[in-house]
Scaffold this motif. Structure first.
Motif, PDB file in Angstrom:
ATOM      1  N   UNK A 110       7.745 -11.585  23.410  1.00 23.83           N
ATOM      2  CA  UNK A 110       9.054 -11.976  22.772  1.00 23.83           C
ATOM      3  C   UNK A 110       8.837 -13.291  22.199  1.00 23.83           C
ATOM      4  N   UNK A 111       9.112 -13.491  20.916  1.00 23.96           N
ATOM      5  CA  UNK A 111       8.851 -14.825  20.291  1.00 23.96           C
ATOM      6  C   UNK A 111      10.037 -15.154  19.722  1.00 23.96           C
ATOM      7  N   UNK A 112      10.241 -16.414  19.054  1.00 19.75           N
ATOM      8  CA  UNK A 112      11.516 -16.632  18.479  1.00 19.75           C
ATOM      9  C   UNK A 112      12.358 -17.509  19.461  1.00 19.75           C
ATOM     10  N   UNK A 113      13.666 -17.410  19.486  1.00 21.33           N
ATOM     11  CA  UNK A 113      14.570 -18.160  20.154  1.00 21.33           C
ATOM     12  C   UNK A 113      14.918 -17.115  21.512  1.00 21.33           C
ATOM     13  N   UNK A 114      14.232 -17.140  22.401  1.00 19.00           N
ATOM     14  CA  UNK A 114      14.622 -16.250  23.517  1.00 19.00           C
ATOM     15  C   UNK A 114      15.878 -16.555  24.387  1.00 19.00           C
ATOM     16  N   UNK A 115      16.305 -17.858  24.526  1.00 18.07           N
ATOM     17  CA  UNK A 115      17.593 -18.101  25.104  1.00 18.07           C
ATOM     18  C   UNK A 115      18.589 -17.746  24.400  1.00 18.07           C
TER      19      UNK A 115
ATOM     20  N   UNK B 185      21.267 -14.415  25.578  1.00 15.13           N
ATOM     21  CA  UNK B 185      22.451 -14.711  25.658  1.00 15.13           C
ATOM     22  C   UNK B 185      23.267 -13.512  24.805  1.00 15.13           C
ATOM     23  N   UNK B 186      22.642 -13.124  23.687  1.00 18.43           N
ATOM     24  CA  UNK B 186      23.104 -11.912  23.121  1.00 18.43           C
ATOM     25  C   UNK B 186      23.060 -10.763  23.590  1.00 18.43           C
TER      26      UNK B 186
ATOM     27  N   UNK C 196      10.962  -9.751  33.885  1.00 22.79           N
ATOM     28  CA  UNK C 196      12.214 -10.247  34.649  1.00 22.79           C
ATOM     29  C   UNK C 196      12.228 -11.667  35.060  1.00 22.79           C
ATOM     30  N   UNK C 197      11.487 -12.471  34.985  1.00 22.78           N
ATOM     31  CA  UNK C 197      11.564 -13.747  35.455  1.00 22.78           C
ATOM     32  C   UNK C 197      12.042 -14.641  34.223  1.00 22.78           C
ATOM     33  N   UNK C 198      11.995 -14.231  33.095  1.00 18.84           N
ATOM     34  CA  UNK C 198      12.325 -14.993  31.951  1.00 18.84           C
ATOM     35  C   UNK C 198      13.850 -15.116  31.948  1.00 18.84           C
ATOM     36  N   UNK C 199      14.803 -14.457  32.390  1.00 16.29           N
ATOM     37  CA  UNK C 199      16.182 -15.010  32.324  1.00 16.29           C
ATOM     38  C   UNK C 199      16.297 -16.278  33.289  1.00 16.29           C
TER      39      UNK C 199
ATOM     40  N   UNK D  45      26.190 -20.690  30.328  1.00 20.86           N
ATOM     41  CA  UNK D  45      25.770 -20.887  28.776  1.00 20.86           C
ATOM     42  C   UNK D  45      26.387 -20.090  28.021  1.00 20.86           C
ATOM     43  N   UNK D  46      26.555 -18.971  28.373  1.00 20.05           N
ATOM     44  CA  UNK D  46      27.493 -17.961  27.509  1.00 20.05           C
ATOM     45  C   UNK D  46      28.997 -18.497  27.462  1.00 20.05           C
ATOM     46  N   UNK D  47      29.446 -19.217  28.248  1.00 24.35           N
ATOM     47  CA  UNK D  47      30.844 -19.816  28.318  1.00 24.35           C
ATOM     48  C   UNK D  47      30.833 -20.953  27.287  1.00 24.35           C
ATOM     49  N   UNK D  48      29.597 -21.800  27.609  1.00 25.29           N
ATOM     50  CA  UNK D  48      29.361 -23.003  26.607  1.00 25.29           C
ATOM     51  C   UNK D  48      29.320 -22.509  24.967  1.00 25.29           C
ATOM     52  N   UNK D  49      28.558 -21.433  25.044  1.00 21.31           N
ATOM     53  CA  UNK D  49      28.515 -20.992  23.436  1.00 21.31           C
ATOM     54  C   UNK D  49      30.083 -20.409  22.940  1.00 21.31           C
ATOM     55  N   UNK D  50      30.641 -19.996  24.196  1.00 21.86           N
ATOM     56  CA  UNK D  50      31.907 -19.255  23.554  1.00 21.86           C
ATOM     57  C   UNK D  50      32.981 -20.499  23.258  1.00 21.86           C
ATOM     58  N   UNK D  51      32.809 -21.804  23.727  1.00 22.88           N
ATOM     59  CA  UNK D  51      33.696 -22.574  23.603  1.00 22.88           C
ATOM     60  C   UNK D  51      33.307 -23.435  22.157  1.00 22.88           C
ATOM     61  N   UNK D  52      31.914 -23.432  21.971  1.00 22.22           N
ATOM     62  CA  UNK D  52      31.312 -23.846  20.692  1.00 22.22           C
ATOM     63  C   UNK D  52      31.930 -23.179  19.683  1.00 22.22           C
TER      64      UNK D  52
END
Length: 176
Positions: free
Chosen positions: A8-13, A17-18, A45-48, A61-68
């Motif tokens: 998996x390349x690109x924006x893994x975080x 989150x998606x 399984x270790x990536x998250x 992180x999901x809540x932070x993204x939500x408030x943003x």
């Protein structure tokens, strides 16, 4: 990496989150596991855990993204409290997974600096529209919008959920 788990390349975080938002939308926050998220995203399984530490870190992180996202939705020149209320409800309807996590203190690291900053940014338009110093009025306006959004998400608002009451009149009737 095996063939069923491509590199998996690109924006893994961002992808994690998606994927987390999808799981929350499908089965709720309690059903999310980091192992299931990794499987769904196609990573080890270790990536998250590598990116978020644990489930609480992921939810933070999901809540932070939500408030943003909420700050962006509420930004721009509002035409009063009713407009901000509509934007708040629209955000909740457009981002139900984020909304389900954002106010769950039991799921997030409440002292996370990024989360704190994102919350402050999201509430700034409401404080400005109310007048800033009247915390009771800010709380009353936010409560009305949040309650309406919660009812709309539960399917308890008859008709068009995007319809929104005159929040300024309602807040005034509460003594705010």
């Amino acid at each position: 990496m095996t063939e069923d788990r491509p590199y998996h390349h690109g924006d893994l975080p961002r992808a994690l989150l998606a994927g987390a938002a999808e799981i929350v939308a499908e089965r709720g926050p309690a059903a999310l596991s980091l192992r299931d998220l990794a499987r769904r995203t196609g990573v080890s399984h270790a990536a998250p855990a590598h990116h978020f530490g644990d489930k609480t870190g992921l939810f933070t992180a999901l809540a932070t993204e939500g408030f943003t996202l909420l700050a962006a939705a509420l930004g721009g020149p509002p035409s009063g409290l009713r407009d901000l209320g509509r934007r708040y409800v629209a955000f909740a309807l457009d981002h139900p997974s984020h909304f389900a996590i954002m106010y769950r203190r039991d799921l997030v690291h409440t002292d996370d600096p990024a989360l704190t900053a994102a919350k402050q940014d999201a509430y700034a338009p409401l404080r400005a529209a109310v007048g800033g110093d009247d915390e009771d009025a800010v709380l009353a306006a936010w409560s009305l919008a949040h309650g309406y959004a919660t009812l709309a998400l539960a399917g308890a608002v008859p008709g068009d959920a995007a319809r929104f009451p005159d929040i300024a009149r309602a807040a005034k009737s509460l003594g705010a």
